[in-house]
Design a protein around this motif. Structure first.
Motif, PDB file in Angstrom:
ATOM      1  N   TYR A   1       0.969  -0.815  -0.335  1.00  0.00           N
ATOM      2  CA  TYR A   1      -0.163  -0.279  -0.044  1.00  0.00           C
ATOM      3  C   TYR A   1       0.986   1.009  -0.453  1.00  0.00           C
ATOM      4  O   TYR A   1       2.391   1.520   1.222  1.00  0.00           O
ATOM      5  CB  TYR A   1      -0.826  -0.245   1.567  1.00  0.00           C
ATOM      6  CG  TYR A   1      -2.027  -0.779   0.684  1.00  0.00           C
ATOM      7  CD1 TYR A   1      -2.942  -0.574   1.649  1.00  0.00           C
ATOM      8  CD2 TYR A   1      -1.817  -2.443   0.579  1.00  0.00           C
ATOM      9  CE1 TYR A   1      -4.457  -1.329   1.660  1.00  0.00           C
ATOM     10  CE2 TYR A   1      -2.999  -3.194   0.683  1.00  0.00           C
ATOM     11  CZ  TYR A   1      -4.078  -2.851   1.005  1.00  0.00           C
ATOM     12  OH  TYR A   1      -5.086  -3.792   1.377  1.00  0.00           O
TER      13      TYR A   1
ATOM     14  N   ALA B   1       3.199   0.326   3.506  1.00  0.00           N
ATOM     15  CA  ALA B   1       2.662  -0.174   4.252  1.00  0.00           C
ATOM     16  C   ALA B   1       2.143  -1.445   3.569  1.00  0.00           C
ATOM     17  O   ALA B   1       1.920  -1.319   2.259  1.00  0.00           O
ATOM     18  CB  ALA B   1       1.767   0.109   4.867  1.00  0.00           C
ATOM     19  N   PRO B   2       2.277  -2.372   4.383  1.00  0.00           N
ATOM     20  CA  PRO B   2       1.896  -3.705   3.762  1.00  0.00           C
ATOM     21  C   PRO B   2       0.693  -3.895   3.894  1.00  0.00           C
ATOM     22  O   PRO B   2      -0.092  -4.203   4.622  1.00  0.00           O
ATOM     23  CB  PRO B   2       2.989  -5.549   5.169  1.00  0.00           C
ATOM     24  CG  PRO B   2       2.947  -4.000   6.164  1.00  0.00           C
ATOM     25  CD  PRO B   2       3.138  -2.654   5.699  1.00  0.00           C
ATOM     26  N   GLY B   3      -0.113  -4.946   2.797  1.00  0.00           N
ATOM     27  CA  GLY B   3      -1.354  -5.322   2.464  1.00  0.00           C
ATOM     28  C   GLY B   3      -1.682  -5.532   4.475  1.00  0.00           C
ATOM     29  O   GLY B   3      -0.885  -6.586   4.516  1.00  0.00           O
ATOM     30  N   GLY B   4      -2.867  -4.877   4.875  1.00  0.00           N
ATOM     31  CA  GLY B   4      -3.284  -5.428   6.223  1.00  0.00           C
ATOM     32  C   GLY B   4      -2.692  -5.071   7.333  1.00  0.00           C
ATOM     33  O   GLY B   4      -2.801  -5.815   8.618  1.00  0.00           O
ATOM     34  N   GLY B   5      -1.041  -4.930   6.833  1.00  0.00           N
ATOM     35  CA  GLY B   5      -0.871  -4.500   7.807  1.00  0.00           C
ATOM     36  C   GLY B   5      -1.069  -3.072   8.608  1.00  0.00           C
ATOM     37  O   GLY B   5      -2.052  -1.931   7.751  1.00  0.00           O
TER      38      GLY B   5
END
Lengths: 115, 113
Positions: B32, B94-98
């Motif tokens: 993201y 940002a990582p997906g789901g993070g």
């Protein structure tokens, strides 16, 4: 709406003193964050909170403490100020977590000098 | 661990010319990606984001960014720069789901007449 409000705007501390940086938001956001910004270093996450009563450490938490007793307020506490904590501190908030398509809303910062 | 690189500390461009501010990233899973702008003595302001879908993302003030998965890049662009675009620009991932957003070190954009 005022958005995210930080106080004070400027502060000079002597080594070993303590202080609290205030942050309040009026957008009813669950997520709140504290970052520090140092020249050429970007922003580093100090602490964050996903809701009242819940806080967690970021990348650089040492020397700081936080609390989140209400949705609106997220104060950052420096207990024993050190020169390494000279920085600009930003508080931010978001309605949901970052990866859920939710950009951060930032305050205008607190410039802290420790001498 | 996730990271963001902004290889240029400063970018200078003449008003009316196109501008590009570079950003590459490293993250586990789907990224993201965000661009923020900071004016002097102010907090960061959101410009645009890439979550999924079209690789070309349009944002505020005429800015756009192109997501390139193979090159792990997310460069910020504008067809015609204005003096008022002069500011400090940050790329973030940002990582997906993070929940943790990692920022680059920032690029100072200077647009001159």
């Amino acid at each position: 709406n005022a958005g995210v409000t930080q106080t004070p705007k400027f502060r000079i501390l002597k080594i070993g003193q303590s202080m609290t940086l205030q942050c309040t938001q009026d957008m009813n956001h669950n997520y709140m964050y504290w970052y520090r910004q140092d020249p050429g270093m970007g922003l580093k996450l100090i602490y964050y909170s996903v809701g009242a009563g819940i806080t967690d450490k970021g990348e650089v938490p040492n020397g700081y403490n936080v609390s989140r007793s209400t949705t609106e307020d997220f104060p950052l506490r420096l207990e024993l100020a050190a020169p390494s904590q000279t920085s600009v501190y930003f508080c931010a908030s978001s309605p949901t977590q970052v990866s859920y398509n939710s950009p951060l809303h930032f305050g205008n910062g607190t410039r802290l000098t420790v001498t | 661990a996730q990271s963001v690189a902004q290889p240029e500390d400063q970018v200078n461009v003449a008003e009316g010319n196109p501008l590009t501010v570079k950003c590459t990233y490293s993250v586990s899973g789907n990224p993201y990606l965000f661009w923020y702008v900071q004016y002097p003595n102010r907090g960061l302001q959101f410009l645009l984001k890439y979550i999924t879908g079209d690789n070309l993302v349009k944002g505020s003030y005429g800015f756009e960014a192109e997501f390139n998965k193979s090159q792990t890049s997310f460069h910020l662009k504008k067809p015609s720069a204005l003096v008022s675009d002069s500011a400090l620009y940050f790329c973030a991932v940002a990582p997906g789901g993070g929940n943790k957003l990692t920022f680059g070190t920032g690029t100072q954009l200077k647009v001159e007449l």
